[in-house]
Write an enzyme that holds these catalytic residues in place. Structure first.
Site, PDB file in Angstrom:
ATOM      1  N   GLY A  73     -16.215 -23.826  16.069  1.00  0.00           N
ATOM      2  CA  GLY A  73     -15.840 -23.553  17.448  1.00  0.00           C
ATOM      3  C   GLY A  73     -14.923 -22.353  17.514  1.00  0.00           C
ATOM      4  O   GLY A  73     -14.895 -21.519  16.608  1.00  0.00           O
ATOM      5  N   HIS A  74     -14.143 -22.287  18.608  1.00  0.00           N
ATOM      6  CA  HIS A  74     -13.204 -21.169  18.789  1.00  0.00           C
ATOM      7  C   HIS A  74     -12.297 -21.508  19.960  1.00  0.00           C
ATOM      8  O   HIS A  74     -12.686 -22.265  20.857  1.00  0.00           O
ATOM      9  CB  HIS A  74     -13.937 -19.861  19.068  1.00  0.00           C
ATOM     10  CG  HIS A  74     -13.261 -18.645  18.508  1.00  0.00           C
ATOM     11  ND1 HIS A  74     -12.108 -18.108  19.062  1.00  0.00           N
ATOM     12  CD2 HIS A  74     -13.569 -17.864  17.452  1.00  0.00           C
ATOM     13  CE1 HIS A  74     -11.746 -17.046  18.351  1.00  0.00           C
ATOM     14  NE2 HIS A  74     -12.608 -16.871  17.364  1.00  0.00           N
ATOM     15  N   ASP A  75     -11.085 -20.941  19.959  1.00  0.00           N
ATOM     16  CA  ASP A  75     -10.166 -21.027  21.090  1.00  0.00           C
ATOM     17  C   ASP A  75     -10.041 -19.653  21.726  1.00  0.00           C
ATOM     18  O   ASP A  75     -10.298 -18.632  21.091  1.00  0.00           O
ATOM     19  CB  ASP A  75      -8.775 -21.477  20.627  1.00  0.00           C
ATOM     20  CG  ASP A  75      -8.742 -22.902  20.117  1.00  0.00           C
ATOM     21  OD1 ASP A  75      -9.771 -23.591  20.193  1.00  0.00           O
ATOM     22  OD2 ASP A  75      -7.675 -23.323  19.630  1.00  0.00           O
ATOM     23  N   GLY A  76      -9.595 -19.629  22.985  1.00  0.00           N
ATOM     24  CA  GLY A  76      -9.369 -18.364  23.655  1.00  0.00           C
ATOM     25  C   GLY A  76      -8.199 -18.450  24.613  1.00  0.00           C
ATOM     26  O   GLY A  76      -7.974 -19.491  25.232  1.00  0.00           O
ATOM     27  N   ALA A  77      -7.442 -17.356  24.730  1.00  0.00           N
ATOM     28  CA  ALA A  77      -6.329 -17.287  25.676  1.00  0.00           C
ATOM     29  C   ALA A  77      -6.343 -15.912  26.335  1.00  0.00           C
ATOM     30  O   ALA A  77      -6.573 -14.899  25.667  1.00  0.00           O
ATOM     31  CB  ALA A  77      -4.991 -17.508  24.969  1.00  0.00           C
ATOM     32  N   GLY A  90      -2.705 -16.638  30.791  1.00  0.00           N
ATOM     33  CA  GLY A  90      -2.653 -17.779  31.703  1.00  0.00           C
ATOM     34  C   GLY A  90      -3.941 -18.555  31.822  1.00  0.00           C
ATOM     35  O   GLY A  90      -3.974 -19.587  32.498  1.00  0.00           O
ATOM     36  N   SER A 115     -10.385 -15.068  23.527  1.00  0.00           N
ATOM     37  CA  SER A 115     -10.938 -14.730  22.210  1.00  0.00           C
ATOM     38  C   SER A 115     -12.265 -15.392  21.895  1.00  0.00           C
ATOM     39  O   SER A 115     -12.880 -15.061  20.873  1.00  0.00           O
ATOM     40  CB  SER A 115      -9.922 -15.075  21.113  1.00  0.00           C
ATOM     41  OG  SER A 115      -8.866 -14.146  21.130  1.00  0.00           O
TER      42      SER A 115
END
Length: 465
Positions: A307-311, A314, A66
């Site tokens: 900021g941002h996270d991503g998945a 896996g 993401s």
């Protein structure tokens, strides 16, 4: 708090710490990039693929999940800079074919609302519209009958569908595919040579394989590198090295300038992306205190950050930026307890380099409050997901999180115990450490229109029964 705690990046010490924490949390491979005062430091650890043993290098590329939304948001802001669009432009004024089941509601959805996740659109409409250049146009057409998670403007609800729509807006206004617009308007002016969007482009480089497995053990290579269709690109697929991700953050730190002085974004657009558009009821899933235009916003004891996270099946990515300190940290991983690696490593890095104290891990309250569960029990449903909240034989709250529709092959159903934090916030155990450090937040809320929702993963799921 002193935000200039230490400006020296001790490469050897941080390499040793990355190696240690990566192994401790069973992460096969990781790449770390840190921006300090304009300089990018890049580190690598572990292997790209446990089956082949090929080592991670600083040139290796990973799925950023993401975090792709940050790229799409930056592109949209560039078009606004050029006068081709306005934040409060209605989506239907650019894409007449865009629709929701309610025509009146459709007219209320603007570019600003999609960027800030306040448009009410859902996240898990995982529609495969093919590999052709028309895939985003076909996705927007297919999404016309997808129900909203909540009315526009009533709440934040993380909405990947909206970012695919924004990708199509970019295509219409530039006359290029989203993939090509990203190359021409961001990758090229920033000199990002290890950033791409398509699998066939990634094969030119050392590419991280996804890994899946149980917590506390080394994971195995996943059956497929990536399951997302091409249409998910604007919301979920930029393939990138940690260093290139850090360089994108560096452009935002430098108020829109590329390293060679080329202006990519106006300083006003950079600032607008960091301005709070909405508060969030779930302040734990991605450590969010609010949402801007594309960015997750943080408040670390008065020190602002974004900021941002991503998945991505896996692979897990994390980006944190502390503008007052001139620091950005990007971490790319390919499986294992990546969330725990992020938490331990970023707490230490941001404390030393930026004077930031990250919040403690989310956990149940001690002592636990007495909660009336009756109003919360029932079924909650949105596109791709059904959540069932019930009591077990001992009267404790439980939650079943099931993927359905186009998401049904993403994961088996998750069965979790819910432990109270407050009357409306619960800590779920059993989701797996890649979703949360130890416990996953589950938040119940009543929206301004009176409807009840359950938040899991920042997504508002309406109560249906």
């Amino acid at each position: 708090m002193n935000v200039s705690a230490s400006r020296t990046f001790d490469r050897a010490r941080w390499q040793a710490r990355l190696d240690e924490l990566r192994a401790a949390h069973h992460v096969p491979g990781a790449s770390l990039a840190v921006v300090v005062d304009g300089q990018v430091h890049e580190l690598a650890s572990g292997v790209l693929h446990r089956g082949t043993g090929v080592p991670v290098t600083t040139d290796s590329v990973f799925l950023s999940g993401s975090i792709a939304k940050v790229y799409t948001a930056t592109l949209v802001m560039r078009l606004i800079d050029e006068g081709r669009l306005d934040l409060d432009t209605r989506v239907i004024d650019v894409l007449p074919e865009f629709a929701t089941p309610d025509p009146e509601v459709t007219r209320a959805i603007t570019i600003r609302r999609l960027l800030s996740h306040t448009g009410g659109v859902t996240n898990d409409f995982n529609h495969d519209s093919g590999r052709g250049d028309e895939c985003l146009a076909k996705y927007v057409e297919a999404a016309r009958d997808v129900a909203l998670d909540c009315p526009p403007g009533t709440a934040v609800s993380y909405g990947g569908l909206g970012y695919v729509v924004l990708g199509r807006v970019i295509e219409v206004l530039t006359g290029r595919t989203w993939d090509q617009a990203l190359k021409d308007l961001l990758f090229t002016p920033l000199g990002l040579e290890r950033s791409m969007t398509l699998p066939e482009e990634a094969l030119r480089f050392q590419t991280a394989m996804s890994h899946l497995g149980e917590a506390g053990a080394d994971p195995d290579p996943a059956p497929a590198w990536d399951l997302m269709p091409r249409s998910a690109g604007p919301a979920g697929r930029v393939i990138v090295s940690a260093g290139d991700l850090a360089r994108l953050a560096g452009m935002h730190l430098d108020h829109g300038l590329a390293p060679d002085g080329t202006r990519v974004l106006s300083a006003e657009a950079v600032a607008a992306m960091q301005r709070r558009e909405a508060d969030v009821p779930d302040k734990w899933t991605v450590s969010a205190d609010g949402w801007g235009l594309g960015w997750t916003l943080y408040d670390w004891d008065g020190i602002p950050g974004y900021g941002h996270d991503g998945a991505a099946i896996g692979q897990y990515a994390y980006l944190r930026v502390v503008p007052r300190a001139g620091v950005a940290v990007a971490l790319m991983t390919n499986g294992g307890s990546a969330r725990l690696l992020y938490a331990d490593l970023f707490r230490e890095l941001l404390a030393e380099l930026a004077g930031v104290r990250m919040p403690e891990p989310f956990a149940p309250a001690d002592p636990a409050p007495v909660v009336d569960l009756a109003p919360l029990l029932g079924t909650y449903k949105r596109e791709g997901v059904v959540i069932t909240v019930s009591r077990d034989g001992g009267g404790k709250a439980r939650m079943r999180y099931e993927f359905v529709d186009g998401m049904k092959d993403m994961s088996p159903p998750l069965e979790m115990e819910l432990e109270p934090v407050t009357e409306t916030v619960f800590a779920a155990s059993g989701a797996g450490p890649s979703f949360s450090e130890d416990y996953m937040p589950v938040v119940f809320a009543t929206l301004t229109d009176g409807s009840q929702v359950c938040y899991v993963g920042m997504r508002a799921t309406p109560k249906t029964a």
